[in-house]
Write a protein that holds these residues in place. Structure first.
Motif, PDB file in Angstrom:
ATOM      1  N   VAL A  93      46.031  38.319  33.118  1.00  0.00           N
ATOM      2  CA  VAL A  93      47.308  38.802  33.654  1.00  0.00           C
ATOM      3  C   VAL A  93      47.398  37.112  33.881  1.00  0.00           C
ATOM      4  N   VAL A  94      46.463  36.946  34.599  1.00  0.00           N
ATOM      5  CA  VAL A  94      46.999  35.324  35.073  1.00  0.00           C
ATOM      6  C   VAL A  94      45.678  34.498  34.714  1.00  0.00           C
ATOM      7  N   THR A  95      45.897  33.387  34.474  1.00  0.00           N
ATOM      8  CA  THR A  95      45.795  32.343  33.940  1.00  0.00           C
ATOM      9  C   THR A  95      46.171  31.021  34.976  1.00  0.00           C
ATOM     10  N   ILE A  96      44.399  30.978  35.413  1.00  0.00           N
ATOM     11  CA  ILE A  96      45.451  29.498  35.891  1.00  0.00           C
ATOM     12  C   ILE A  96      43.714  28.405  35.331  1.00  0.00           C
ATOM     13  N   PRO A  97      44.149  27.334  34.552  1.00  0.00           N
ATOM     14  CA  PRO A  97      43.801  26.565  33.481  1.00  0.00           C
ATOM     15  C   PRO A  97      42.671  25.813  33.707  1.00  0.00           C
ATOM     16  N   SER A  98      42.833  25.249  35.358  1.00  0.00           N
ATOM     17  CA  SER A  98      41.832  24.267  35.793  1.00  0.00           C
ATOM     18  C   SER A  98      40.462  24.710  36.791  1.00  0.00           C
ATOM     19  N   LEU A  99      41.117  25.867  37.198  1.00  0.00           N
ATOM     20  CA  LEU A  99      40.198  27.073  37.846  1.00  0.00           C
ATOM     21  C   LEU A  99      38.552  26.917  37.164  1.00  0.00           C
ATOM     22  N   PRO A 100      37.525  26.616  37.344  1.00  0.00           N
ATOM     23  CA  PRO A 100      36.499  26.837  37.487  1.00  0.00           C
ATOM     24  C   PRO A 100      35.678  27.687  36.998  1.00  0.00           C
ATOM     25  N   ASP A 101      35.789  28.897  38.081  1.00  0.00           N
ATOM     26  CA  ASP A 101      35.147  30.008  38.684  1.00  0.00           C
ATOM     27  C   ASP A 101      36.570  31.261  38.404  1.00  0.00           C
ATOM     28  N   ARG A 102      36.531  31.894  37.147  1.00  0.00           N
ATOM     29  CA  ARG A 102      37.486  33.101  38.007  1.00  0.00           C
ATOM     30  C   ARG A 102      37.262  33.970  39.034  1.00  0.00           C
ATOM     31  N   ALA A 103      35.581  34.219  39.580  1.00  0.00           N
ATOM     32  CA  ALA A 103      35.584  34.742  41.048  1.00  0.00           C
ATOM     33  C   ALA A 103      36.157  34.986  41.806  1.00  0.00           C
ATOM     34  N   ASP A 104      36.682  32.854  41.733  1.00  0.00           N
ATOM     35  CA  ASP A 104      37.121  32.546  42.815  1.00  0.00           C
ATOM     36  C   ASP A 104      39.398  33.257  43.102  1.00  0.00           C
ATOM     37  N   TRP A 105      39.845  33.890  42.154  1.00  0.00           N
ATOM     38  CA  TRP A 105      40.836  34.275  41.842  1.00  0.00           C
ATOM     39  C   TRP A 105      40.760  35.486  41.953  1.00  0.00           C
ATOM     40  N   GLN A 106      40.034  36.153  42.095  1.00  0.00           N
ATOM     41  CA  GLN A 106      39.438  37.498  42.070  1.00  0.00           C
ATOM     42  C   GLN A 106      39.074  38.044  43.644  1.00  0.00           C
ATOM     43  N   ALA A 107      38.325  37.144  44.011  1.00  0.00           N
ATOM     44  CA  ALA A 107      38.459  37.284  45.829  1.00  0.00           C
ATOM     45  C   ALA A 107      38.804  37.225  46.393  1.00  0.00           C
ATOM     46  N   MET A 108      40.030  35.685  46.076  1.00  0.00           N
ATOM     47  CA  MET A 108      41.518  35.998  46.716  1.00  0.00           C
ATOM     48  C   MET A 108      42.277  37.348  46.398  1.00  0.00           C
ATOM     49  N   GLU A 109      42.071  37.876  45.696  1.00  0.00           N
ATOM     50  CA  GLU A 109      42.991  39.338  44.548  1.00  0.00           C
ATOM     51  C   GLU A 109      42.751  40.201  45.783  1.00  0.00           C
ATOM     52  N   ALA A 110      41.135  40.488  46.179  1.00  0.00           N
ATOM     53  CA  ALA A 110      40.592  41.714  46.678  1.00  0.00           C
ATOM     54  C   ALA A 110      40.973  41.381  48.497  1.00  0.00           C
ATOM     55  N   ALA A 111      40.857  39.890  48.587  1.00  0.00           N
ATOM     56  CA  ALA A 111      41.247  40.087  49.907  1.00  0.00           C
ATOM     57  C   ALA A 111      42.523  39.840  49.954  1.00  0.00           C
ATOM     58  N   ARG A 112      43.625  40.014  49.714  1.00  0.00           N
ATOM     59  CA  ARG A 112      45.167  40.866  49.593  1.00  0.00           C
ATOM     60  C   ARG A 112      45.117  42.087  49.682  1.00  0.00           C
ATOM     61  N   HIS A 113      44.120  42.653  48.617  1.00  0.00           N
ATOM     62  CA  HIS A 113      44.201  44.358  48.028  1.00  0.00           C
ATOM     63  C   HIS A 113      43.479  45.024  49.862  1.00  0.00           C
ATOM     64  N   ALA A 114      42.194  44.398  50.414  1.00  0.00           N
ATOM     65  CA  ALA A 114      42.080  44.906  51.307  1.00  0.00           C
ATOM     66  C   ALA A 114      43.277  45.463  52.394  1.00  0.00           C
ATOM     67  N   LEU A 115      43.733  44.056  52.686  1.00  0.00           N
ATOM     68  CA  LEU A 115      45.131  43.844  53.927  1.00  0.00           C
ATOM     69  C   LEU A 115      45.892  45.195  53.952  1.00  0.00           C
ATOM     70  N   GLY A 116      45.882  45.630  52.182  1.00  0.00           N
ATOM     71  CA  GLY A 116      46.423  46.923  51.700  1.00  0.00           C
ATOM     72  C   GLY A 116      46.824  47.568  52.916  1.00  0.00           C
ATOM     73  N   PRO A 117      46.044  49.061  52.889  1.00  0.00           N
ATOM     74  CA  PRO A 117      46.517  49.672  54.094  1.00  0.00           C
ATOM     75  C   PRO A 117      47.011  49.245  55.290  1.00  0.00           C
ATOM     76  N   ASN A 118      46.686  47.831  55.674  1.00  0.00           N
ATOM     77  CA  ASN A 118      47.477  48.725  57.459  1.00  0.00           C
ATOM     78  C   ASN A 118      48.248  46.845  57.096  1.00  0.00           C
ATOM     79  N   LEU A 119      49.223  46.817  55.979  1.00  0.00           N
ATOM     80  CA  LEU A 119      50.395  46.536  56.084  1.00  0.00           C
ATOM     81  C   LEU A 119      51.586  47.045  56.924  1.00  0.00           C
ATOM     82  N   SER A 120      51.356  48.223  56.709  1.00  0.00           N
ATOM     83  CA  SER A 120      52.616  49.145  57.285  1.00  0.00           C
ATOM     84  C   SER A 120      52.185  50.257  58.313  1.00  0.00           C
ATOM     85  N   ARG A 121      52.509  50.521  59.550  1.00  0.00           N
ATOM     86  CA  ARG A 121      51.345  51.649  60.350  1.00  0.00           C
ATOM     87  C   ARG A 121      53.445  51.908  61.020  1.00  0.00           C
ATOM     88  N   ASN A 122      52.702  52.881  62.018  1.00  0.00           N
ATOM     89  CA  ASN A 122      53.824  54.080  62.568  1.00  0.00           C
ATOM     90  C   ASN A 122      53.366  53.007  64.019  1.00  0.00           C
TER      91      ASN A 122
END
Ligand code: NAP
Length: 268
Positions: A228-257
């Protein structure tokens, strides 16, 4: 007699030069018929003649200035009504040098019009048509600057962050309808965009600059691999996946009462 290619027709915006013209060459070699969209009709006509002769595909030139509403609506209409179109390469884009404080704000507006408004309207037209048929592919061209707002002006990088955001959302919306979405994040690539924006490609360190054929071949390889996301220069795809994982980890705390504790400590 209908002589359309089995691969279907690819509509490519920004097809007169650079990344778009290279997609045209590669997709013709893969057997796609083509609809080429940009402003420079003569240049696209020359490319069309070459590709028809070399690959035996049908190539139509559809001149349009995608910052002009009438032209944009005509391309949208084509996407909505031509059932032979199976692939949109949403590529036309421009960059503007300079910072916000001394910006030529009219050029910034044209850039937003091209990089955001036209990309969105064409993506929506293709999504509706492809979604209705249950098949088709949309390739949006963003930039690595979507991930690096400090490296260039925030308006250009913001338009590209928008394309990344839009594409990830489109993928979620359209995958269940049988439509593929890929977003490509090129790094610096040797094309005319540098001269057109008043910059110079030669000012870049050679190790940062990719040739346009390598860029498009990598992007198509990513498409073939189902990315879905292609970064032609990026040697290690795991770096992108780590960034996405960090973003998703914010998810439960982004909107609270209630506000976070650190904002309550100074309350009177
Ligand atoms: N090259 C890079 O370093 C780089 C890096 C990251 C992302 N990108 C992105 O890649 C995409 C393609 O850029 P490129 O590097 O191939 O640039 P380019 O060589 O300058 O080509 C841009 C293409 O867009 C067309 N275009 C420009 N304004 C248009 C308008 N108003 N209406 C319709 N078509 C228009 C141009 O054709 P006409 O002049 O004939 O209209 C040309 O075909 C852009 O979205 C760009 O932001 C490029």
């Amino acid at each position: 007699m209908n002589q359309h290619s089995k691969q279907g027709t690819a509509l490519i915006t920004g097809a007169s030069a650079g990344i778009g013209a290279t997609y045209a060459q590669r997709l013709a070699a893969r057997g796609h018929d083509l609809i080429l969209v940009a402003r420079d009709a003569a240049r696209m006509q020359q490319l069309a003649e070459r590709l028809k002769a070399r690959h035996g595909v049908q190539v139509e030139v559809l001149p349009a200035d995608l910052t002009q509403r009438g032209d944009l609506l005509a391309v949208e209409q084509r996407l909505r009504t031509d059932a032979a179109i199976t692939l949109l390469v949403n590529n036309a884009g421009m960059a503007v040098q300079g910072q916000l404080i001394d910006a030529d704000i009219d050029r910034y507006e044209a850039m937003i019009q091209l990089n955001v408004i036209s990309v969105t309207r064409l993506a929506a037209a293709a999504a509706a048509a492809f979604g209705g048929r249950g098949s088709g592919t949309i390739v949006n061209i963003a930039s690595v600057l979507a991930l690096a707002p400090e490296l260039f002006n925030g308006t250009y990088s913001g338009t590209k962050a928008y394309v990344l955001n839009l594409s990830q959302s489109m993928q979620q919306e359209l995958a269940p309808r049988g439509v593929r979405v890929q977003v490509v994040l090129p790094g610096a690539t040797r094309t005319e965009i540098w001269d057109r924006s008043g910059g110079s490609v030669d000012a870049l360190p050679a190790e940062m600059l990719m040739e346009v054929e390598d860029l498009v071949d990598a992007a198509l390889s990513g498409l073939d691999q189902g990315e879905v996301v292609t970064i032609p220069s990026l040697p290690d795809r795991a770096d992108w996946q780590a960034m996405e994982a960090a973003r998703h980890a914010l998810g439960p705390n982004l909107s609270r009462n209630r506000p976070a504790e650190r904002y309550l400590s100074h309350a009177g």
